[in-house]
Design a protein around this motif. Structure first.
Motif, PDB file in Angstrom:
ATOM      1  N   ALA A   1     -39.273 -49.974   6.189  1.00 47.63           N
ATOM      2  CA  ALA A   1     -39.134 -48.924   7.204  1.00 47.63           C
ATOM      3  C   ALA A   1     -40.229 -47.878   7.061  1.00 47.63           C
ATOM      4  O   ALA A   1     -40.831 -47.438   8.049  1.00 47.63           O
ATOM      5  CB  ALA A   1     -37.754 -48.271   7.089  1.00 47.63           C
TER       6      ALA A   1
ATOM      7  N   THR B   1     -34.880 -45.611  12.713  1.00 46.30           N
ATOM      8  CA  THR B   1     -35.043 -46.837  11.921  1.00 46.30           C
ATOM      9  C   THR B   1     -34.211 -46.785  10.644  1.00 46.30           C
ATOM     10  O   THR B   1     -33.502 -47.737  10.299  1.00 46.30           O
ATOM     11  CB  THR B   1     -36.527 -47.041  11.565  1.00 46.30           C
TER      12      THR B   1
ATOM     13  N   SER C   1     -43.646 -49.127   8.144  1.00 47.62           N
ATOM     14  CA  SER C   1     -43.788 -49.436   9.572  1.00 47.62           C
ATOM     15  C   SER C   1     -44.201 -48.228  10.396  1.00 47.62           C
ATOM     16  O   SER C   1     -44.700 -48.383  11.513  1.00 47.62           O
ATOM     17  CB  SER C   1     -42.461 -49.995  10.114  1.00 47.62           C
ATOM     18  N   GLU C   2     -43.959 -47.033   9.869  1.00 40.63           N
ATOM     19  CA  GLU C   2     -44.282 -45.794  10.595  1.00 40.63           C
ATOM     20  C   GLU C   2     -45.090 -44.883   9.687  1.00 40.63           C
ATOM     21  O   GLU C   2     -44.571 -43.982   9.051  1.00 40.63           O
ATOM     22  CB  GLU C   2     -42.997 -45.088  11.046  1.00 40.63           C
TER      23      GLU C   2
ATOM     24  N   ARG D   1     -38.644 -41.535  15.364  1.00 44.54           N
ATOM     25  CA  ARG D   1     -38.657 -42.991  15.210  1.00 44.54           C
ATOM     26  C   ARG D   1     -38.189 -43.392  13.811  1.00 44.54           C
ATOM     27  O   ARG D   1     -37.383 -44.317  13.656  1.00 44.54           O
ATOM     28  CB  ARG D   1     -40.067 -43.533  15.466  1.00 44.54           C
TER      29      ARG D   1
END
Length: 474
Positions: free
Chosen positions: A334, A408, A337-338, A404
């Motif tokens: 997680a 997540t 991913s960002e 976001r």
């Protein structure tokens, strides 16, 4: 005084011996309105800077009589503006910065405006120490009373566990010592420094300075899933060692002044606290962790609490937090991913285990603090950039990034609903959700007794009136 204050405050000035009053016309007013979160735009009527408990008492009584809203500031790190108020008065505690060591060297009296890094530097001169948080620039008293997360939870407990007593100015101006008000001592151990009054002094435990093996251990962010899976496997048999913090940060190198070649990284705030002075286990543990992946930065060395902590990373910021049960590959995925879009965007990892989660204060009074279970808090720090002129549009992008990530992480199997009040917007903090039911009832009762008009309502605006019974989320 550099100049006379607004006529409204002349009466207050005459009641005090050494009070500084900075109204909106004062040349230092804008500077004193700078907070960690530079997106806060509240404009007080005045900032007052007391030097004594009687000064604070006079300010509180004056504001109550004139129906002027109050906010209390120490370090000014609250992301949500609890320590600033529009068209009200900010009591800036930073002149009350004394630190006094008890003759037996087992406790210290800490002024309500002492900053964490300054406290460690002062104690270090006496070869003493008390736990503080990850950042040197945080106000100590508000940090400790709110809970007190940091590197030393596993070894010494939370900040609340260090509090022995307090001097508090109540809403009616009375100056009380919690030695005579044990219920108030219980409450400020976890419900904060500005909830029932102004904490003008804490008496806290101090210890002989431990040896520290500490620094940054950074891995590429794309390796975070593997790194955290291996970290979880390493600690599966016996849990994270009490001596090891487990705290970390996901950040760009600018956030921690690391080499730019490092890129976005998962960076352990690697800190092993050896109260007995033996660092052999620390060195062995570090070598195991260095095998987790590609080591970009390793600054771990023997140091002291006075020299190890984060610095200032203030900027326009949007902040939210998530709580999880543990760190593992899914969390690493997680986070990778960002990646942080701006230099001062980060995910701050508070890993809570050991002494703090297994032992409460054993003095017959206890604490309101309720997070006594192993857990990890992820602070989603939507900062922007160091130079304001480079920040155009940055905050909107940081908000989107935080939102976001928040979504997540909330979908992970390890996500838990329990939170930390100081890391949540105050209007969203229902005491019945954030404290044990019986503790919440005690807090409501104490509020009704000591501050029925909610003079100190910025920290917990919903802690007023009669609570609506509900089942606490698990």
């Amino acid at each position: 005084m550099a100049m006379k204050p607004d006529p409204l405050f002349i009466e207050l000035l005459e009641q005090t011996d050494d009070l500084e009053i900075l109204d909106r016309q004062h040349p230092m007013f804008d500077d004193r309105c700078l907070y960690y979160n530079r997106s806060l735009k509240h404009k007080p009527l005045a900032i007052v800077r007391p030097k004594s408990p009687t000064d604070v008492s006079s300010v509180v009584s004056f504001c109550t009589a004139h129906r002027i809203s109050i906010a209390v500031r120490s370090g000014g790190h609250d992301f949500f503006g609890r320590s600033i108020v529009h068209d009200g008065v900010v009591i800036d505690m930073r002149r009350m910065d004394s630190v006094g060591i008890a003759p037996d060297r087992k406790s210290a009296n800490v002024g309500g405006g002492v900053i964490a890094g300054d406290l460690q530097q002062t104690l270090d001169k006496y070869r003493l120490f008390t736990p503080t948080g990850q950042a040197k620039t945080v106000g100590y008293v508000s940090w400790a009373c709110g809970g007190g997360y940091g590197f030393y939870v596993g070894t010494y407990g939370f900040g609340v566990d260090q509090i022995l007593g307090a001097i508090v100015v109540l809403a009616d101006g009375r100056i009380v010592n919690t030695d005579q008000e044990p219920e108030l001592l219980w409450a400020i151990r976890g419900a904060g420094a500005g909830t029932f009054g102004v904490v003008v002094e804490l008496r806290v435990k101090v210890y002989t300075t431990p040896k520290l093996y500490a620094g940054f251990l950074a891995f590429p962010i794309h390796e975070a899933p593997v790194v955290l899976e291996r970290f979880q496997q390493l600690n599966a048999p016996n849990g994270i060692p009490d001596e090891f913090s487990g705290d970390a940060i996901v950040a760009k190198p600018e956030m921690l002044q690391l080499p730019s070649s490092a890129g976005s990284s998962y960076i352990f705030y690697w800190c092993w606290t050896a109260a007995q002075g033996d660092l052999s286990e620390a060195k062995e543990y570090l070598n195991k962790m260095k095998s987790f992946g590609t080591v970009l930065v390793d600054t771990v060395r023997e140091t002291t609490p006075a020299n190890f902590a984060g610095g200032d990373s203030s900027s326009p910021t949007f902040f939210r937090s998530c709580s999880i049960s543990d760190l593992g590959a899914s969390v690493g995925k997680a986070l990778s991913s960002e990646q942080p879009p701006w230099p001062l965007c980060a995910v701050v990892v508070h890993n809570n285990h050991g002494r703090g989660v297994h032992r409460s204060i054993l003095d017959g009074i206890g604490s309101a603090f309720s997070n006594r279970y192993p857990h990890v808090i992820l602070g989603l720090h939507g900062g922007t950039c160091i130079a304001a002129q480079e920040c155009e549009g940055a905050l909107d992008e940081s908000v989107s990034w935080v939102r976001r990530l928040e979504t997540t992480i909330s979908r992970l199997d390890c996500s838990i609903s329990n939170g930390f009040p100081a890391f949540c917007p105050p209007e969203q903090v229902d005491p019945l959700d954030f404290f044990k039911p019986e503790s919440a009832q005690r807090l409501y009762s104490l509020k009704e007794k000591l501050d029925p008009n909610n003079v100190f309502g910025r920290a917990f605006p919903r802690l007023i009136g009669k609570p609506v019974a509900k089942t606490r989320k698990v």
